[in-house]
Design a protein around this motif. Structure first.
Motif, PDB file in Angstrom:
ATOM      1  N   HIS A  31     104.674  16.853  44.356  1.00 39.02           N
ATOM      2  CA  HIS A  31     104.073  16.983  45.677  1.00 39.02           C
ATOM      3  C   HIS A  31     104.107  18.446  46.128  1.00 39.02           C
ATOM      4  O   HIS A  31     103.110  18.992  46.603  1.00 39.02           O
ATOM      5  N   PHE A  32     105.280  19.055  45.968  1.00 38.30           N
ATOM      6  CA  PHE A  32     105.424  20.441  46.390  1.00 38.30           C
ATOM      7  C   PHE A  32     104.561  21.375  45.542  1.00 38.30           C
ATOM      8  O   PHE A  32     104.004  22.354  46.044  1.00 38.30           O
ATOM      9  N   LEU A  33     104.444  21.089  44.242  1.00 33.62           N
ATOM     10  CA  LEU A  33     103.608  21.919  43.374  1.00 33.62           C
ATOM     11  C   LEU A  33     102.146  21.850  43.795  1.00 33.62           C
ATOM     12  O   LEU A  33     101.460  22.870  43.895  1.00 33.62           O
ATOM     13  N   LEU A  34     101.663  20.633  44.032  1.00 32.68           N
ATOM     14  CA  LEU A  34     100.257  20.451  44.396  1.00 32.68           C
ATOM     15  C   LEU A  34      99.963  21.051  45.764  1.00 32.68           C
ATOM     16  O   LEU A  34      98.979  21.795  45.936  1.00 32.68           O
ATOM     17  N   ILE A  35     100.801  20.745  46.741  1.00 30.64           N
ATOM     18  CA  ILE A  35     100.579  21.268  48.089  1.00 30.64           C
ATOM     19  C   ILE A  35     100.753  22.778  48.108  1.00 30.64           C
ATOM     20  O   ILE A  35     100.009  23.500  48.784  1.00 30.64           O
ATOM     21  N   GLY A  36     101.737  23.276  47.343  1.00 34.11           N
ATOM     22  CA  GLY A  36     101.966  24.716  47.293  1.00 34.11           C
ATOM     23  C   GLY A  36     100.764  25.482  46.753  1.00 34.11           C
ATOM     24  O   GLY A  36     100.530  26.628  47.149  1.00 34.11           O
ATOM     25  N   MET A  37      99.998  24.858  45.860  1.00 33.44           N
ATOM     26  CA  MET A  37      98.809  25.513  45.332  1.00 33.44           C
ATOM     27  C   MET A  37      97.805  25.792  46.444  1.00 33.44           C
ATOM     28  O   MET A  37      97.194  26.862  46.498  1.00 33.44           O
ATOM     29  N   PHE A  38      97.661  24.851  47.363  1.00 38.49           N
ATOM     30  CA  PHE A  38      96.723  25.038  48.475  1.00 38.49           C
ATOM     31  C   PHE A  38      97.303  25.961  49.544  1.00 38.49           C
ATOM     32  O   PHE A  38      96.575  26.740  50.160  1.00 38.49           O
ATOM     33  N   VAL A  39      98.607  25.865  49.755  1.00 41.82           N
ATOM     34  CA  VAL A  39      99.244  26.780  50.706  1.00 41.82           C
ATOM     35  C   VAL A  39      99.093  28.216  50.238  1.00 41.82           C
ATOM     36  O   VAL A  39      98.927  29.147  51.026  1.00 41.82           O
ATOM     37  N   GLY A  40      99.124  28.409  48.922  1.00 40.60           N
ATOM     38  CA  GLY A  40      98.990  29.755  48.367  1.00 40.60           C
ATOM     39  C   GLY A  40      97.651  30.412  48.646  1.00 40.60           C
ATOM     40  O   GLY A  40      97.509  31.623  48.481  1.00 40.60           O
ATOM     41  N   LEU A  41      96.661  29.623  49.072  1.00 39.17           N
ATOM     42  CA  LEU A  41      95.367  30.217  49.417  1.00 39.17           C
ATOM     43  C   LEU A  41      95.502  31.228  50.549  1.00 39.17           C
ATOM     44  O   LEU A  41      94.721  32.177  50.642  1.00 39.17           O
ATOM     45  N   ALA A  42      96.504  31.013  51.398  1.00 38.92           N
ATOM     46  CA  ALA A  42      96.705  31.956  52.494  1.00 38.92           C
ATOM     47  C   ALA A  42      97.023  33.344  51.970  1.00 38.92           C
ATOM     48  O   ALA A  42      96.681  34.355  52.599  1.00 38.92           O
ATOM     49  N   GLY A  43      97.666  33.412  50.811  1.00 37.28           N
ATOM     50  CA  GLY A  43      97.965  34.710  50.221  1.00 37.28           C
ATOM     51  C   GLY A  43      96.722  35.473  49.818  1.00 37.28           C
ATOM     52  O   GLY A  43      96.737  36.710  49.764  1.00 37.28           O
ATOM     53  N   GLY A  44      95.647  34.740  49.539  1.00 39.91           N
ATOM     54  CA  GLY A  44      94.402  35.413  49.190  1.00 39.91           C
ATOM     55  C   GLY A  44      93.844  36.242  50.319  1.00 39.91           C
ATOM     56  O   GLY A  44      93.128  37.221  50.090  1.00 39.91           O
ATOM     57  N   SER A  45      94.178  35.853  51.552  1.00 45.79           N
ATOM     58  CA  SER A  45      93.689  36.623  52.699  1.00 45.79           C
ATOM     59  C   SER A  45      94.325  38.004  52.753  1.00 45.79           C
ATOM     60  O   SER A  45      93.771  38.918  53.364  1.00 45.79           O
ATOM     61  N   PHE A  46      95.484  38.162  52.101  1.00 51.76           N
ATOM     62  CA  PHE A  46      96.143  39.471  52.099  1.00 51.76           C
ATOM     63  C   PHE A  46      95.337  40.474  51.270  1.00 51.76           C
ATOM     64  O   PHE A  46      95.085  41.597  51.704  1.00 51.76           O
ATOM     65  N   SER A  47      94.907  40.060  50.077  1.00 52.92           N
ATOM     66  CA  SER A  47      94.157  40.960  49.213  1.00 52.92           C
ATOM     67  C   SER A  47      92.780  41.277  49.778  1.00 52.92           C
ATOM     68  O   SER A  47      92.223  42.341  49.514  1.00 52.92           O
ATOM     69  N   VAL A  48      92.232  40.363  50.558  1.00 54.02           N
ATOM     70  CA  VAL A  48      90.937  40.609  51.194  1.00 54.02           C
ATOM     71  C   VAL A  48      91.114  41.396  52.485  1.00 54.02           C
ATOM     72  O   VAL A  48      90.311  42.278  52.823  1.00 54.02           O
ATOM     73  N   GLY A  49      92.176  41.078  53.218  1.00 58.69           N
ATOM     74  CA  GLY A  49      92.398  41.740  54.502  1.00 58.69           C
ATOM     75  C   GLY A  49      92.729  43.210  54.374  1.00 58.69           C
ATOM     76  O   GLY A  49      92.383  44.012  55.263  1.00 58.69           O
ATOM     77  N   THR A  50      93.375  43.606  53.277  1.00 58.16           N
ATOM     78  CA  THR A  50      93.741  45.016  53.109  1.00 58.16           C
ATOM     79  C   THR A  50      92.520  45.935  53.090  1.00 58.16           C
ATOM     80  O   THR A  50      92.453  46.888  53.875  1.00 58.16           O
ATOM     81  N   PRO A  51      91.533  45.687  52.220  1.00 50.99           N
ATOM     82  CA  PRO A  51      90.343  46.549  52.273  1.00 50.99           C
ATOM     83  C   PRO A  51      89.527  46.370  53.545  1.00 50.99           C
ATOM     84  O   PRO A  51      88.866  47.302  53.996  1.00 50.99           O
ATOM     85  N   TYR A  52      89.575  45.163  54.128  1.00 44.49           N
ATOM     86  CA  TYR A  52      88.863  44.942  55.386  1.00 44.49           C
ATOM     87  C   TYR A  52      89.403  45.867  56.470  1.00 44.49           C
ATOM     88  O   TYR A  52      88.643  46.496  57.214  1.00 44.49           O
ATOM     89  N   ILE A  53      90.726  45.957  56.565  1.00 46.12           N
ATOM     90  CA  ILE A  53      91.345  46.837  57.556  1.00 46.12           C
ATOM     91  C   ILE A  53      91.015  48.298  57.257  1.00 46.12           C
ATOM     92  O   ILE A  53      90.681  49.082  58.157  1.00 46.12           O
ATOM     93  N   ALA A  54      91.110  48.666  55.988  1.00 50.75           N
ATOM     94  CA  ALA A  54      90.944  50.077  55.614  1.00 50.75           C
ATOM     95  C   ALA A  54      89.561  50.610  55.958  1.00 50.75           C
ATOM     96  O   ALA A  54      89.412  51.774  56.342  1.00 50.75           O
ATOM     97  N   ARG A  55      88.552  49.758  55.856  1.00 50.54           N
ATOM     98  CA  ARG A  55      87.179  50.234  56.062  1.00 50.54           C
ATOM     99  C   ARG A  55      86.892  50.626  57.510  1.00 50.54           C
ATOM    100  O   ARG A  55      85.892  51.276  57.780  1.00 50.54           O
ATOM    101  N   TRP A  56      87.756  50.256  58.419  1.00 45.59           N
ATOM    102  CA  TRP A  56      87.551  50.623  59.818  1.00 45.59           C
ATOM    103  C   TRP A  56      88.140  51.997  60.143  1.00 45.59           C
ATOM    104  O   TRP A  56      88.014  52.473  61.273  1.00 45.59           O
ATOM    105  N   PHE A  57      88.792  52.635  59.192  1.00 44.82           N
ATOM    106  CA  PHE A  57      89.478  53.895  59.448  1.00 44.82           C
ATOM    107  C   PHE A  57      89.009  54.976  58.486  1.00 44.82           C
ATOM    108  O   PHE A  57      88.563  54.679  57.374  1.00 44.82           O
TER     109      PHE A  57
END
Length: 232
Positions: A31-57
């Motif tokens: 259960h934890f393995l399966l649910i953790g896979m979907f929870v980990g999607l939130a980590g993808g926002s970090f790799s996308v958010g970094t360049p998103y932030i940088a482009r404003w500066f």
């Protein structure tokens, strides 16, 4: 990195709300393995958010901007203080933690949707196919950058999760003391990303990364040794 931010960051955050809540009902390891896979999607926002932030500066301030954004990793330290308090309030039940966190994630996603924006000038047409993307693996720099990231991000997360058990097992500390010491690593480690970004703006990303890697190597070497008695 040129995709509209609302097209990827927001879905990653909002899609993890329900899995986080469902974690409170998990009873089996799978259960934890399966649910953790979907929870980990939130980590993808970090790799996308970094360049998103940088482009404003401008380029001479992008390091500080990304460092402040990356300082959000210090939340792993706050968990060590918040989660035990929530469990106590719930009469010892840990299931309240994912439920509260899922609500916090939902509120965060809503606030992000309302107050963020996308500048069309930042968008880049994504016309490169999978075959062309895989060709990048032939570039040694790609592997080198992946190794950097495995240390400064993957190593940080792994140590933040591992240190509590390490202090208990190797030094016999109580769980409270061990959690406090682990938080003393996690909290400054996240906040100092902002300082590292400022240093990279001032002295260059290459020089900053070079020195950080050497400091990490020495620190990892010392940390790899358990409690030891020397006799001279």
């Amino acid at each position: 990195i040129g995709w509209p931010v609302s097209g990827l960051v927001l879905p990653n955050k909002s899609s993890s709300v329900l899995p986080i809540w469902l974690m409170s009902y998990a009873t089996e390891y799978w259960h934890f393995l399966l649910i953790g896979m979907f929870v980990g999607l939130a980590g993808g926002s970090f790799s996308v958010g970094t360049p998103y932030i940088a482009r404003w500066f401008p380029k001479n301030r992008q390091g500080l901007a990304m460092g402040i954004f990356g300082a959000g990793n210090s939340g792993s330290a706050l968990t060590k203080f918040v989660a035990p308090g929530l469990i106590v309030l719930a009469g010892g039940s840990w299931t309240i933690v994912p439920q509260v966190y899922s609500i916090a994630m939902l509120v965060t996603a809503i606030l992000f949707w309302i107050f963020s924006a996308t500048d069309p000038a930042h968008n880049v047409s994504n016309t490169v196919g999978l075959k062309e993307q895989l060709k990048m693996l032939k570039d040694p720099r790609v592997w080198r950058y992946c190794q950097y990231y495995s240390v400064v991000f993957g190593g940080y997360v792994a140590l933040a999760l591992w240190m509590t058990r390490y202090y208990v097992g190797e030094y016999g500390f109580s769980i409270q003391t061990a959690a406090l010491l682990a938080a003393c690593f996690s909290l400054p480690g996240g906040v100092l990303r902002a300082l590292g970004g400022w240093i990279s703006d001032k002295y260059g990303a290459y020089q900053t990364t070079w020195w950080v890697m050497w400091v990490c190597w020495v620190a990892f070497f010392l940390l790899s040794y358990p409690q030891t008695d020397f006799t001279v």
